[in-house]
Design an enzyme around this catalytic site. Structure first.
Site, PDB file in Angstrom:
ATOM      1  N   SER A 191       0.814  -1.220   0.000  1.00  0.00           N
ATOM      2  CA  SER A 191       0.000   0.000   0.000  1.00  0.00           C
ATOM      3  C   SER A 191       0.846   1.268   0.000  1.00  0.00           C
ATOM      4  O   SER A 191       0.363   2.339  -0.391  1.00  0.00           O
ATOM      5  CB  SER A 191      -0.941   0.012   1.215  1.00  0.00           C
ATOM      6  OG  SER A 191      -0.210  -0.107   2.424  1.00  0.00           O
ATOM      7  N   ASP A 440      -2.984   6.234  11.848  1.00  0.00           N
ATOM      8  CA  ASP A 440      -2.079   5.694  10.833  1.00  0.00           C
ATOM      9  C   ASP A 440      -0.783   6.496  10.867  1.00  0.00           C
ATOM     10  O   ASP A 440      -0.754   7.665  10.494  1.00  0.00           O
ATOM     11  CB  ASP A 440      -2.740   5.796   9.453  1.00  0.00           C
ATOM     12  CG  ASP A 440      -1.866   5.248   8.334  1.00  0.00           C
ATOM     13  OD1 ASP A 440      -0.724   4.837   8.599  1.00  0.00           O
ATOM     14  OD2 ASP A 440      -2.336   5.241   7.180  1.00  0.00           O
ATOM     15  N   HIS A 443       1.462   5.272   6.552  1.00  0.00           N
ATOM     16  CA  HIS A 443       1.277   5.899   5.245  1.00  0.00           C
ATOM     17  C   HIS A 443       1.509   7.406   5.360  1.00  0.00           C
ATOM     18  O   HIS A 443       1.693   7.935   6.456  1.00  0.00           O
ATOM     19  CB  HIS A 443      -0.120   5.591   4.713  1.00  0.00           C
ATOM     20  CG  HIS A 443      -0.365   4.129   4.516  1.00  0.00           C
ATOM     21  ND1 HIS A 443      -0.961   3.339   5.479  1.00  0.00           N
ATOM     22  CD2 HIS A 443      -0.073   3.307   3.481  1.00  0.00           C
ATOM     23  CE1 HIS A 443      -1.029   2.085   5.047  1.00  0.00           C
ATOM     24  NE2 HIS A 443      -0.489   2.041   3.835  1.00  0.00           N
TER      25      HIS A 443
END
Length: 470
Positions: A191, A440, A443
């Site tokens: 990702s 998160d 990312h």
């Protein structure tokens, strides 16, 4: 004599008036090509690059934006060995509110200097503008759309990487498309690979809206003006994975075959001119590791009856890198450029992603490199795997290493944190007992620090295709 002097005075006044009119006109049209070219000419700056004046003297901070907030970054008394140097880009503002950046004053060598190390440098505060915004790019994955999800601060968008030995140009979208004319670039991996691919598409979108030609097997964006394709293929480990039962590993456990490259992208490899590889983070997930058909280790799984593990997730990562790159380098039909983007650091503090780790409240780069033992070890294994593959290099393919790990160790401010959704009721602050909200810290926000990866990418490609070396 008097008449001559009067004529000369008239000419000087006329020329001065014309120049003044041109300057006023350029400032009144902040987004026009005319303003850009005139502004660049007056300041002696290439029209394709945004200029920036580097402030290195504390006394100059009186005119720098938000000097009180960032002054601590330049405090010598608070610096420790190995701390990051932080400098600022200055700007002035015209009466209409348009930014007028000042020309570079640090005599930076040309960026195509063969000896330049792009990855050794410092983060520089630069308010001169963004390559795109969350409102000018329609494909940002919602969990990385930090401003769209309500993140209140924006300074994390304003830091640029400044190599010590050279300059790093702002990304020139038209230059990129011209270099990649008729070519295909593929992002392969997890990702984080998607994160970088979307950043690149967002930057290119500002000059041309691409056509979506993707399917179930891959994402694909096509830029008609130069017949350039940008592709993304999912490959969690870059090596072969199965879920069927194998020996004492039951169904449902991912079996990672460390000595077999992932066929999901190897099938398409001959069609790629540039491939950017991203992996590592899935080695923290539950899995079994297979070599030569035997189960030799696992992560978050290992039955007692199996005896002592011979390989853990860190060693497995190193083997997978070597396997994948060796297969690419020796592929008889691939003569393109393979770029390994080094391990992307996360910034969970006080725990892991699933045990209360947090990056809440980080709104500027760290002044001291944030050490992470797991990240450091994974990075070293990746480097070793890369070096071993290079020694086995065969065919016409080329391997390059995009070394972002250390520089991005400073960017704990660049992650979404708790701003992962537009839900107005989401929790963004710590609870009454100090517990962090779900977040998160792996990312990267878009726009944000990850856009620098694509500035690195453009430089690598430019050096390859313009013959400047690497």
């Amino acid at each position: 004599m008097v008449a001559v002097l009067r004529s000369l005075f008239t000419i000087i006044v006329s020329v001065g008036g014309l120049a003044l009119c041109l300057i006023i006109l350029s400032l009144a049209l902040p987004s026009s090509p005319f303003r850009s070219s005139l502004h660049g000419y007056l300041l002696g700056v290439d029209s394709w690059r945004k200029p920036g004046y580097l402030v290195t003297n504390l006394s100059e901070l009186q005119t720098a934006p938000q000097d009180e907030i960032f002054k601590e970054h330049l405090s010598e008394s608070s610096k420790e060995p190995g701390d990051s140097e932080v400098v600022f880009a200055d700007r002035t503002v015209d009466p209409n509110g348009a930014d007028i950046s000042l020309p570079a004053s640090n005599n930076t060598p040309a960026v195509d200097q063969r000896s330049c190390n792009l990855y050794h440098g410092k983060w520089v505060y630069d308010p001169s503008g963004l390559l795109y915004t969350n409102n000018t790019c329609p494909i940002i994955t919602q969990t990385q759309n930090c401003q769209g999800n309500g993140r209140p601060d924006k300074e994390y968008e304003r830091w640029r990487w400044k190599p010590e030995e050279c300059g790093l140009p702002y990304f020139d979208a038209r230059k990129f498309l011209e270099l990649m004319k008729g070519k295909t670039l593929a992002f392969v991996g997890d990702s984080v690979a998607r994160n970088q691919m979307e950043s690149l598409i967002c930057i290119l979108w500002q000059v041309e809206a691409p056509k979506n030609r993707g399917n179930r097997r891959m994402q694909k964006w096509y830029f008609r003006s130069t017949s350039t394709s940008i592709i993304r293929i999912w490959s969690s480990w870059l090596v072969h994975r199965t879920s069927d039962p194998l020996h004492f590993a039951p169904e449902g456990i991912d079996k990672v075959h460390l000595d077999v490259p992932d066929e999901t992208f190897m099938e398409f490899l001959p069609n790629f001119d540039v491939v950017v590889l991203s992996s590592g983070h899935w080695f923290a997930k539950k899995s079994a590791y297979i070599l030569n058909g035997s189960i030799l280790g696992g992560q978050l799984w290992w039955p007692k009856k199996a005896g002592k593990m011979q390989i853990n997730n860190i060693k497995a990562f190193g083997v997978s890198v070597e396997t994948c790159l060796t297969a690419i380098a020796n592929h008889p039909k691939f003569t393109g450029l393979a770029i390994v983007r080094s391990y992307s650091p996360d910034h969970y503090e006080g725990g892991a992603w699933n045990t209360g780790g947090s990056c809440t409240g980080k709104d500027r780069p760290a002044t001291k490199l944030l050490k992470n033992g797991f990240t450091d070890t994974m990075y070293k294994k990746q480097v070793t795997g890369f070096q071993r593959a290079v020694k086995k290099l065969g065919g016409g393919s080329r391997l390059r290493f995009m070394d972002i790990t250390k520089s991005f160790g400073y960017r704990h401010d660049g992650h979404p944190g708790p701003y992962r959704s537009p839900d107005p009721n989401k929790v963004t602050r710590r609870g009454p007992n100090g517990e962090p909200p779900p977040q998160d810290c792996l990312h990267w926000c878009m726009p944000g620090p990850i856009d620098t990866w694509n500035e690195f990418l453009l430089e690598i490609i430019r050096r390859e295709y313009e013959g400047a070396g690497s």
